[in-house]
Design a protein around this motif. Structure first.
Motif, PDB file in Angstrom:
ATOM      1  N   VAL A 218       0.863  -1.185   0.000  1.00  0.00           N
ATOM      2  CA  VAL A 218       0.000   0.000   0.000  1.00  0.00           C
ATOM      3  C   VAL A 218       0.895   1.227   0.000  1.00  0.00           C
ATOM      4  O   VAL A 218       1.635   1.473   0.960  1.00  0.00           O
ATOM      5  N   ASP A 219       0.831   1.998  -1.078  1.00  0.00           N
ATOM      6  CA  ASP A 219       1.656   3.194  -1.216  1.00  0.00           C
ATOM      7  C   ASP A 219       0.896   4.252  -2.000  1.00  0.00           C
ATOM      8  O   ASP A 219       0.333   3.959  -3.059  1.00  0.00           O
ATOM      9  N   GLY A 220       0.893   5.476  -1.470  1.00  0.00           N
ATOM     10  CA  GLY A 220       0.296   6.585  -2.197  1.00  0.00           C
ATOM     11  C   GLY A 220      -1.151   6.381  -2.563  1.00  0.00           C
ATOM     12  O   GLY A 220      -1.612   6.853  -3.605  1.00  0.00           O
ATOM     13  N   GLY A 221      -1.899   5.690  -1.722  1.00  0.00           N
ATOM     14  CA  GLY A 221      -3.309   5.445  -1.996  1.00  0.00           C
ATOM     15  C   GLY A 221      -3.582   4.337  -2.987  1.00  0.00           C
ATOM     16  O   GLY A 221      -4.734   4.107  -3.366  1.00  0.00           O
ATOM     17  N   VAL A 222      -2.534   3.631  -3.418  1.00  0.00           N
ATOM     18  CA  VAL A 222      -2.698   2.515  -4.356  1.00  0.00           C
ATOM     19  C   VAL A 222      -2.360   1.207  -3.650  1.00  0.00           C
ATOM     20  O   VAL A 222      -1.303   1.084  -3.019  1.00  0.00           O
ATOM     21  N   VAL A 223      -3.258   0.246  -3.770  1.00  0.00           N
ATOM     22  CA  VAL A 223      -3.056  -1.077  -3.179  1.00  0.00           C
ATOM     23  C   VAL A 223      -2.649  -2.035  -4.291  1.00  0.00           C
ATOM     24  O   VAL A 223      -3.402  -2.250  -5.247  1.00  0.00           O
ATOM     25  N   ALA A 224      -1.446  -2.582  -4.176  1.00  0.00           N
ATOM     26  CA  ALA A 224      -0.993  -3.611  -5.107  1.00  0.00           C
ATOM     27  C   ALA A 224      -1.326  -4.975  -4.509  1.00  0.00           C
ATOM     28  O   ALA A 224      -1.017  -5.239  -3.345  1.00  0.00           O
ATOM     29  N   LEU A 225      -1.955  -5.833  -5.299  1.00  0.00           N
ATOM     30  CA  LEU A 225      -2.379  -7.159  -4.846  1.00  0.00           C
ATOM     31  C   LEU A 225      -1.798  -8.224  -5.752  1.00  0.00           C
ATOM     32  O   LEU A 225      -1.654  -8.016  -6.966  1.00  0.00           O
ATOM     33  N   ALA A 226      -1.477  -9.369  -5.160  1.00  0.00           N
ATOM     34  CA  ALA A 226      -1.042 -10.521  -5.960  1.00  0.00           C
ATOM     35  C   ALA A 226      -1.452 -11.796  -5.251  1.00  0.00           C
ATOM     36  O   ALA A 226      -1.274 -11.926  -4.033  1.00  0.00           O
ATOM     37  N   ILE A 227      -2.015 -12.728  -6.002  1.00  0.00           N
ATOM     38  CA  ILE A 227      -2.247 -14.079  -5.514  1.00  0.00           C
ATOM     39  C   ILE A 227      -1.643 -15.016  -6.547  1.00  0.00           C
ATOM     40  O   ILE A 227      -1.815 -14.828  -7.759  1.00  0.00           O
ATOM     41  N   LEU A 228      -0.850 -15.989  -6.072  1.00  0.00           N
ATOM     42  CA  LEU A 228      -0.063 -16.828  -6.969  1.00  0.00           C
ATOM     43  C   LEU A 228      -0.249 -18.302  -6.634  1.00  0.00           C
ATOM     44  O   LEU A 228      -0.491 -18.660  -5.473  1.00  0.00           O
ATOM     45  N   ASP A 229      -0.059 -19.142  -7.651  1.00  0.00           N
ATOM     46  CA  ASP A 229      -0.173 -20.593  -7.482  1.00  0.00           C
ATOM     47  C   ASP A 229       0.844 -21.257  -8.406  1.00  0.00           C
ATOM     48  O   ASP A 229       0.641 -21.333  -9.619  1.00  0.00           O
ATOM     49  N   GLY A 230       1.951 -21.721  -7.809  1.00  0.00           N
ATOM     50  CA  GLY A 230       2.996 -22.355  -8.594  1.00  0.00           C
ATOM     51  C   GLY A 230       2.639 -23.787  -8.946  1.00  0.00           C
ATOM     52  O   GLY A 230       2.043 -24.519  -8.149  1.00  0.00           O
ATOM     53  N   VAL A 231       3.018 -24.206 -10.153  1.00  0.00           N
ATOM     54  CA  VAL A 231       2.701 -25.542 -10.610  1.00  0.00           C
ATOM     55  C   VAL A 231       3.403 -26.583  -9.739  1.00  0.00           C
ATOM     56  O   VAL A 231       4.523 -26.384  -9.279  1.00  0.00           O
ATOM     57  N   GLY A 232       2.719 -27.697  -9.496  1.00  0.00           N
ATOM     58  CA  GLY A 232       3.317 -28.781  -8.731  1.00  0.00           C
ATOM     59  C   GLY A 232       2.952 -28.718  -7.258  1.00  0.00           C
ATOM     60  O   GLY A 232       2.025 -28.007  -6.849  1.00  0.00           O
ATOM     61  N   HIS A 233       3.706 -29.457  -6.462  1.00  0.00           N
ATOM     62  CA  HIS A 233       3.430 -29.563  -5.031  1.00  0.00           C
ATOM     63  C   HIS A 233       4.746 -29.543  -4.256  1.00  0.00           C
ATOM     64  O   HIS A 233       5.823 -29.802  -4.807  1.00  0.00           O
TER      65      HIS A 233
END
Length: 420
Positions: A218-233
């Protein structure tokens, strides 16, 4: 929103003026004593330091931390005192204080206050405060003093966690796997709230993770979001996701836009592996001043937009191949949120979780439960805790895959619910 300190008196957002400074002056002194003790404090001595600071007030405390799976509150051991049993979150008064992020009074005997411990707005546990005999447990001066001390305890739990293992051991009901140990060190706190915005996330299984991860800034009123899912286990998947997460942060911290973030992660994965590894992801930027949401979806389940408490749309724009696979397209989708809107992101391990009969958890079930919990006025981290436990309960057995949930709330009222 203005800073919540007015005219030299304590102000709690949404609650008006609290008791004047003189009424909580002893708690201020206790807070100062605890801060002084904290500089050279070993992590395992935290309960001792808190009780030493509160002794002049005639008060005593037990510190409880929430376990990794968020089912029990586990006491921090204190030398010379018997260690109480863990407290179940779903069936105790202490658990109600934790889930609602509110102070609750227990009449005892002896009388006590259950005070949420947060670091900022990240729920960590509770203080069980035993005030002096005859104390009015409804006195806001006493409750405000307890909040001050519990806030300091929350900061100390977080900052001291890197200095020893006691705090980590307390929060675990069983050993942590190597992949999980690595991943948890890379993730941000589970919850952050500003004046009108909340970001919360939760990951299961917590002891044996695969390739799921989340991030925000969260910077300067902007929220950066990321959700990730790597292949495999297991560890290979976590290593892939870790590279993606590091590349994402490195690019974001140099000011890259969304297409630049995508290309940075693509390049980092391709530089490390030649076996077609990839990471599915949603990368997004939300402007809290204008309501503009911009996002890229790299082979990931679409986020769900909730408006006025109802799921109204799956955001299926901005499509491209998963990160790490050759794809020159970086189409950035845009949509405009309204005040009060929520955005629910998830990995496929949530909707594809199967019960013993093979029935998937499914997006309709996820949306329905999210609507119910939002309608109950729960804080964002509690909404996700209940959704995550519903997924675990649906499987009724070992996880087939990681299941990660992330919730963005654009609401001052919702943000206030994350603070005691």
């Amino acid at each position: 929103m203005a800073h919540p300190v007015r005219a030299g008196r304590l102000w709690r957002a949404g609650a008006g003026y609290a008791t004047g400074m003189t009424a909580i002056e002893p708690w201020h002194r206790a807070l100062a004593d605890l801060l002084s003790l904290s500089h050279r404090l070993p992590p395992d001595q935290l309960p001792v330091a808190v009780n030493d600071a509160l002794r002049p007030l005639g008060a005593a405390v037990t510190v409880y931390l929430v376990d990794a799976e968020q089912r029990d509150l586990r006491p921090l051991p204190e030398r010379g005192r018997p260690t109480p049993d863990p407290l179940p979150i779903d069936s105790s008064l202490a658990g109600r204080a934790f889930t609602q992020v509110e102070v609750h009074a227990g009449q005892g005997p002896p009388p006590r206050l259950w005070v949420p411990v947060v670091d900022g707005t990240d729920r960590l546990g509770l203080l069980e405060v035993f005030p002096p005999a005859g104390t009015d447990l409804a006195d806001e001066g006493v409750r405000d003093g307890c909040r001050l001390v519990s806030g300091m305890v929350g900061h100390l739990v977080t900052s001291k966690g890197t200095h020893g293992d006691t705090l980590h051991r307390t929060r675990r009901s069983r050993p942590m796997g190597v992949s999980a140990e690595l991943l948890w060190q890379l993730l941000p706190p589970l919850t952050f709230a500003a004046w009108d915005t909340t970001v919360s996330a939760l990951l299961e299984p917590c002891y044996e993770v695969g390739g799921d991860a989340f991030d925000y800034a969260v910077d300067g009123g902007v929220v950066a979001l990321a959700i990730l899912d790597g292949v495999g286990h297991g560890l290979p998947a976590v290593l892939t996701t870790s590279v993606a997460l590091a590349a994402l942060r490195a690019a974001r911290r140099t000011g890259s836009d969304l297409p630049g973030l995508v290309r940075a992660v693509d390049a980092a994965i391709a530089a490390q592996w030649r076996d077609a590894r990839f990471v599915t992801a949603v990368l997004a930027e939300f402007d809290t001043d204008t309501g503009l949401l911009r996002y890229v979806n790299a082979g990931h389940p679409p986020p769900v937009l909730l408006r006025r408490g109802r799921a109204v749309q799956a955001l299926d724009g901005g499509r491209r191949l998963p990160l790490g696979l050759p794809d020159d397209r970086v189409d950035v989708a845009e949509t405009r949120l309204e005040p009060g809107d929520r955005l629910l992101l998830h990995t496929d391990g949530v909707t594809e979780a199967r019960d013993p009969a093979g029935e998937m958890f499914g997006l309709p079930r996820l949306a329905d439960l999210a609507e119910r919990h939002i309608g109950s006025g729960l804080p964002a981290p509690e909404i996700l805790r209940r959704l995550s436990h519903a997924v675990v309960g649906h499987q009724a057995g070992p996880h087939q895959d990681d299941a990660t949930l992330m919730l963005l709330e654009w609401s001052a009222a919702a943000a206030a619910r994350t603070q005691p």
